[in-house]
Motif scaffolding. Sequence first.
Motif, short mmCIF file in Angstrom:
data_model
loop_
_atom_site.label_atom_id
_atom_site.label_comp_id
_atom_site.label_asym_id
_atom_site.label_seq_id
_atom_site.Cartn_x
_atom_site.Cartn_y
_atom_site.Cartn_z
N ALA A 3 12.53 9.43 -4.75
CA ALA A 3 12.12 9.68 -3.36
C ALA A 3 11.91 8.36 -2.62
O ALA A 3 12.27 8.24 -1.44
CB ALA A 3 10.84 10.51 -3.34
N SER A 4 11.36 7.36 -3.30
CA SER A 4 11.16 6.06 -2.63
C SER A 4 12.50 5.38 -2.36
O SER A 4 12.67 4.72 -1.33
CB SER A 4 10.26 5.16 -3.45
N MET A 5 13.46 5.54 -3.26
CA MET A 5 14.79 4.97 -3.01
C MET A 5 15.44 5.63 -1.80
O MET A 5 16.05 4.96 -0.97
CB MET A 5 15.69 5.11 -4.24
N ALA A 6 15.32 6.95 -1.71
CA ALA A 6 15.88 7.65 -0.55
C ALA A 6 15.17 7.23 0.73
O ALA A 6 15.78 7.18 1.80
CB ALA A 6 15.77 9.15 -0.75
N GLY A 7 13.90 6.89 0.62
CA GLY A 7 13.13 6.45 1.78
C GLY A 7 13.58 5.12 2.34
O GLY A 7 13.24 4.78 3.47
N MET A 8 14.35 4.37 1.57
CA MET A 8 14.84 3.08 2.07
C MET A 8 15.89 3.27 3.16
O MET A 8 16.21 2.33 3.88
CB MET A 8 15.41 2.25 0.93
N ILE A 9 16.41 4.47 3.31
CA ILE A 9 17.39 4.74 4.36
C ILE A 9 16.74 4.64 5.74
O ILE A 9 17.38 4.22 6.70
CB ILE A 9 18.03 6.13 4.14
N GLY A 10 15.47 4.98 5.82
CA GLY A 10 14.76 5.00 7.09
C GLY A 10 14.81 3.69 7.87
O GLY A 10 15.25 3.66 9.02
N PRO A 11 14.36 2.58 7.29
CA PRO A 11 14.39 1.32 8.02
C PRO A 11 15.81 0.89 8.42
O PRO A 11 16.02 0.38 9.53
CB PRO A 11 13.78 0.31 7.04
N LEU A 12 16.77 1.12 7.54
CA LEU A 12 18.15 0.75 7.87
C LEU A 12 18.70 1.59 9.02
O LEU A 12 19.37 1.07 9.92
CB LEU A 12 19.04 0.88 6.64
N SER A 13 18.41 2.88 9.01
CA SER A 13 18.89 3.73 10.10
C SER A 13 18.16 3.40 11.40
O SER A 13 18.75 3.50 12.48
CB SER A 13 18.74 5.21 9.75
N THR A 14 16.91 2.98 11.32
CA THR A 14 16.18 2.57 12.51
C THR A 14 16.82 1.35 13.14
O THR A 14 16.99 1.29 14.37
CB THR A 14 14.70 2.28 12.17
N SER A 71 0.83 -1.21 0.00
CA SER A 71 0.00 0.00 0.00
C SER A 71 0.87 1.26 0.00
O SER A 71 0.52 2.25 -0.64
CB SER A 71 -0.95 0.00 1.20
N TYR A 72 2.01 1.23 0.70
CA TYR A 72 2.90 2.39 0.69
C TYR A 72 3.51 2.60 -0.69
O TYR A 72 3.64 3.74 -1.15
CB TYR A 72 3.99 2.24 1.76
N ALA A 73 3.86 1.52 -1.38
CA ALA A 73 4.41 1.64 -2.74
C ALA A 73 3.38 2.24 -3.68
O ALA A 73 3.69 3.13 -4.49
CB ALA A 73 4.87 0.28 -3.24
N VAL A 74 2.14 1.77 -3.59
CA VAL A 74 1.07 2.32 -4.44
C VAL A 74 0.86 3.79 -4.11
O VAL A 74 0.71 4.63 -5.00
CB VAL A 74 -0.23 1.50 -4.25
N TYR A 75 0.88 4.10 -2.82
CA TYR A 75 0.73 5.49 -2.38
C TYR A 75 1.82 6.38 -2.98
O TYR A 75 1.54 7.47 -3.49
CB TYR A 75 0.76 5.52 -0.85
N LEU A 76 3.07 5.92 -2.94
CA LEU A 76 4.17 6.73 -3.48
C LEU A 76 4.03 6.93 -4.99
O LEU A 76 4.22 8.03 -5.49
CB LEU A 76 5.51 6.08 -3.17
N VAL A 77 3.68 5.87 -5.70
CA VAL A 77 3.58 5.97 -7.15
C VAL A 77 2.45 6.92 -7.55
O VAL A 77 2.64 7.83 -8.36
CB VAL A 77 3.37 4.58 -7.78
N TYR A 78 1.27 6.74 -6.97
CA TYR A 78 0.15 7.58 -7.35
C TYR A 78 0.25 8.99 -6.81
O TYR A 78 -0.27 9.92 -7.40
CB TYR A 78 -1.18 6.93 -6.95
N SER A 79 0.94 9.17 -5.67
CA SER A 79 1.09 10.52 -5.14
C SER A 79 1.98 11.35 -6.06
O SER A 79 1.84 12.57 -6.13
CB SER A 79 1.65 10.50 -3.72
N GLY A 80 2.90 10.69 -6.78
CA GLY A 80 3.73 11.41 -7.74
C GLY A 80 2.89 12.11 -8.80
O GLY A 80 3.15 13.26 -9.17
N GLU A 81 1.87 11.41 -9.28
CA GLU A 81 0.97 12.01 -10.27
C GLU A 81 0.14 13.14 -9.67
O GLU A 81 -0.07 14.17 -10.30
CB GLU A 81 0.05 10.93 -10.85
N GLU A 82 -0.34 12.92 -8.44
CA GLU A 82 -1.16 13.93 -7.79
C GLU A 82 -0.35 15.16 -7.38
O GLU A 82 -0.88 16.27 -7.39
CB GLU A 82 -1.89 13.34 -6.58
#
Length: 181
Positions: A90-101, A7-18
């Motif tokens: 932006a989604s690739m940069a967001g992958m830093i979050g879980p690793l830093s956590t 659901s987060y992936a779908v959110y990121l993809v469609y939010s790009g259009e919006e």
Amino acid sequence: VFASTLSYAVYLVYSGEEVKRLGALRLTGLATSVACLFCILQFLLLRPLASAWQVAPPVLWLSLLNATACTFAPVLMVMMAIERVGAALASMAGMIGPLSTIAMSVWILGEAFTAWIAAGTARIPEDWRDVGTIGDLPVWENAIAEHYRKPFASAGIVRRGAARSFARRLENALASSAPCM
């Protein structure tokens, strides 16, 4: 976890259009307003309205701070990043979050870094050569997304040979540096 990830992936993809259509600030305001309405609706379905007035004022102020600093601001920053660099980067940069956590939980909280955590973190899908990091794009298209101008494209024309050559070098580097479990 899989449904949340999907659901987060779908959110990121469609939010790009919006974001392109509405702008980052307007979309963030709309999204957080809808989320807020659903939170209020859930409260009204589960508790009587009179219980809302029994909450201590410090809790209300902390809730306002939490809503602003931990919900609205991060969503706005993600939308601004999508507006500036696109949903894929932006989604690739967001992958830093879980690793830093994970890193901070080990370093600051002293939690154990187990083999299960390492396996889950280092897992590379079996089809990683065919499917890239962005949706179902191949690796060479991900390379173009990362370096969308030079050296893989010029004047709107994609140079697939250069992108595929870079992707092969990237695959070889990842294959030799990825931990084996």
